[in-house]
Motif scaffolding. Structure first.
Motif, PDB file in Angstrom:
ATOM      1  N   THR A 161       0.833  -1.202   0.000  1.00 46.25           N
ATOM      2  CA  THR A 161       0.000   0.000   0.000  1.00 46.25           C
ATOM      3  C   THR A 161       0.865   1.249   0.000  1.00 46.25           C
TER       4      THR A 161
ATOM      5  N   ASP B   3       2.179   2.309  -3.419  1.00 45.54           N
ATOM      6  CA  ASP B   3       1.199   2.878  -4.348  1.00 45.54           C
ATOM      7  C   ASP B   3       0.520   4.142  -3.829  1.00 45.54           C
ATOM      8  N   TYR B   4       0.350   4.243  -2.502  1.00 48.60           N
ATOM      9  CA  TYR B   4      -0.444   5.337  -1.961  1.00 48.60           C
ATOM     10  C   TYR B   4       0.258   6.168  -0.890  1.00 48.60           C
TER      11      TYR B   4
ATOM     12  N   PRO C 153      -6.018   3.775   1.046  1.00 51.52           N
ATOM     13  CA  PRO C 153      -6.325   3.216  -0.266  1.00 51.52           C
ATOM     14  C   PRO C 153      -7.784   2.812  -0.374  1.00 51.52           C
TER      15      PRO C 153
ATOM     16  N   SER D 219      -9.139  -0.816  -8.691  1.00 51.37           N
ATOM     17  CA  SER D 219      -8.069   0.015  -9.236  1.00 51.37           C
ATOM     18  C   SER D 219      -8.315   1.476  -8.863  1.00 51.37           C
ATOM     19  N   ARG D 220      -7.288   2.302  -9.062  1.00 46.17           N
ATOM     20  CA  ARG D 220      -7.423   3.730  -8.799  1.00 46.17           C
ATOM     21  C   ARG D 220      -8.537   4.332  -9.668  1.00 46.17           C
ATOM     22  N   THR D 221      -8.600   3.892 -10.925  1.00 48.17           N
ATOM     23  CA  THR D 221      -9.637   4.404 -11.836  1.00 48.17           C
ATOM     24  C   THR D 221     -11.026   4.009 -11.348  1.00 48.17           C
TER      25      THR D 221
ATOM     26  N   GLN E 265     -11.995   6.139  -8.465  1.00 49.44           N
ATOM     27  CA  GLN E 265     -12.386   7.481  -8.894  1.00 49.44           C
ATOM     28  C   GLN E 265     -13.811   7.472  -9.455  1.00 49.44           C
TER      29      GLN E 265
ATOM     30  N   TYR F 141      -7.152   9.280  -2.618  1.00 49.76           N
ATOM     31  CA  TYR F 141      -6.397   8.403  -3.501  1.00 49.76           C
ATOM     32  C   TYR F 141      -6.514   8.829  -4.958  1.00 49.76           C
ATOM     33  N   ARG F 142      -7.148   9.969  -5.213  1.00 54.16           N
ATOM     34  CA  ARG F 142      -7.234  10.420  -6.602  1.00 54.16           C
ATOM     35  C   ARG F 142      -5.867  10.853  -7.125  1.00 54.16           C
TER      36      ARG F 142
ATOM     37  N   LYS G 182      -1.695  10.700  -7.085  1.00 56.25           N
ATOM     38  CA  LYS G 182      -0.590   9.819  -6.717  1.00 56.25           C
ATOM     39  C   LYS G 182       0.321  10.536  -5.721  1.00 56.25           C
TER      40      LYS G 182
END
Length: 318
Positions: free
Chosen positions: A117, A120-121, A126, A132-134, A137, A249-250, A252
């Protein structure tokens, strides 16, 4: 339920414990059976794998529903409340379905500890594992759209209060009536016994000489990597990476934030930070459970009953 943002300090974290518990927190999860590791005193301390992370298990966890059980209860509340709304010619937007495997609040009870984690974050919370991040969102946008459908008239009927806080229904609106049918206690201004016990144990842990020493050892380790923080909560609350949007988390994280988070985790491992805090908090929680066995047992029985009722409601609304 959404997890609260990571606290900015010890006082904020104490309050966050209450929020976590009140929000059907202390998610134990059901990924893998409980595992154990040794404490400093030789006692085996339980852990569990939730959303790919190893998290500590604490005695009071058994007195609240986990995230999926709470989701079942929330789903039933919505089903009953929306029946009430429709009977009065209105409706309430349905909650978004649960996606992925939610992270346990215990994963960050003693600060960040999951290297994957952190990569990535950074210090950000997270989204659920498997999303996924997408996708996260997209879900955030869907939730914003859902909120636009909560008109003032519908909100007053749903919660029993107008926009200025004036009560228009002594029963808590359609939601309050639904909660009563599920035997969910209405807010009384006092902390529920489980939340109260959780907070008291946390405060005692936070002021214990063993955890204070663990903070000092962690801080000394971090200085070797060029970071000057008094404890992990100060590192997590560094204003350099406080989120500017919601959910956080939008965006990076910066390379500096990731590097700090990874050093934080390494130092926790090197000084047995999480193990020490879990052992101390376990001691205080057990003492409170022993002294409040009757009231805490009643609280556990109450949510078990609520869960049985919720499952019956959900079975009739599928």
């Amino acid at each position: 339920m959404q997890l609260p943002r990571f606290p900015l300090g010890r006082i904020a974290l104490s309050l966050a414990v209450v929020v976590l518990c009140a929000s059907a927190c202390t998610s134990r999860g059901t990924d893998l059976p409980t595992a154990t590791h040794g404490s400093e005193g030789g006692e085996e301390l339980p852990t569990r794998t939730v959303a790919g992370a190893t998290v500590p298990v604490l005695p009071l966890d058994d007195f609240v529903p986990d995230s999926r059980q709470q989701n079942e209860i929330d789903t039933a509340v919505y089903a009953l409340a929306n029946e009430c709304m429709k009977a009065k010619g209105l409706s309430w937007p349905a909650p978004l379905p649960m996606l992925g495997n939610p992270h346990s609040p215990n994963e960050r009870r003693y600060g960040i500890s999951n290297k994957a984690t952190a990569h990535d974050y950074g210090y950000q919370l997270p989204p659920s594992s498997g999303i996924s991040r997408t996708q996260a969102q997209q879900r955030a946008r869907a939730e914003q759209l859902r909120k636009t459908k909560m008109t003032p008239q519908a909100t007053a009927l749903y919660i029993g209060e107008s926009g200025n806080g004036r009560k228009v229904d002594g029963h808590g609106g359609c939601r309050g009536r639904a909660q009563s049918r599920l035997h969910i206690a209405q807010k009384s201004g006092k902390l529920p016994i489980v939340d109260k016990s959780n907070l008291e144990a946390w405060q005692s842990t936070n002021h214990d000489k063993r955890t204070i020493a663990a903070n000092a050892s962690w801080s000394k380790c971090m200085k070797k990597f060029g970071y000057d923080y008094s404890d992990p909560f100060a590192a997590a609350g560094d204003r350099a990476w406080l989120p500017s949007d919601t959910p956080n988390y939008r965006k990076k994280p910066s390379g500096r934030e990731v590097a700090t988070a990874l050093a934080d985790i390494r130092c926790k491992r090197d000084v047995a930070y999480v193990r020490t805090w879990q052992a101390v908090e376990t001691h205080y929680q057990r003492a409170l459970i022993s002294s409040r066995s009757q009231s805490l047992g009643a609280a556990r029985s109450a949510w078990h009953r609520t869960l049985r009722l919720a499952r019956a409601v959900n079975a009739n609304h599928t």
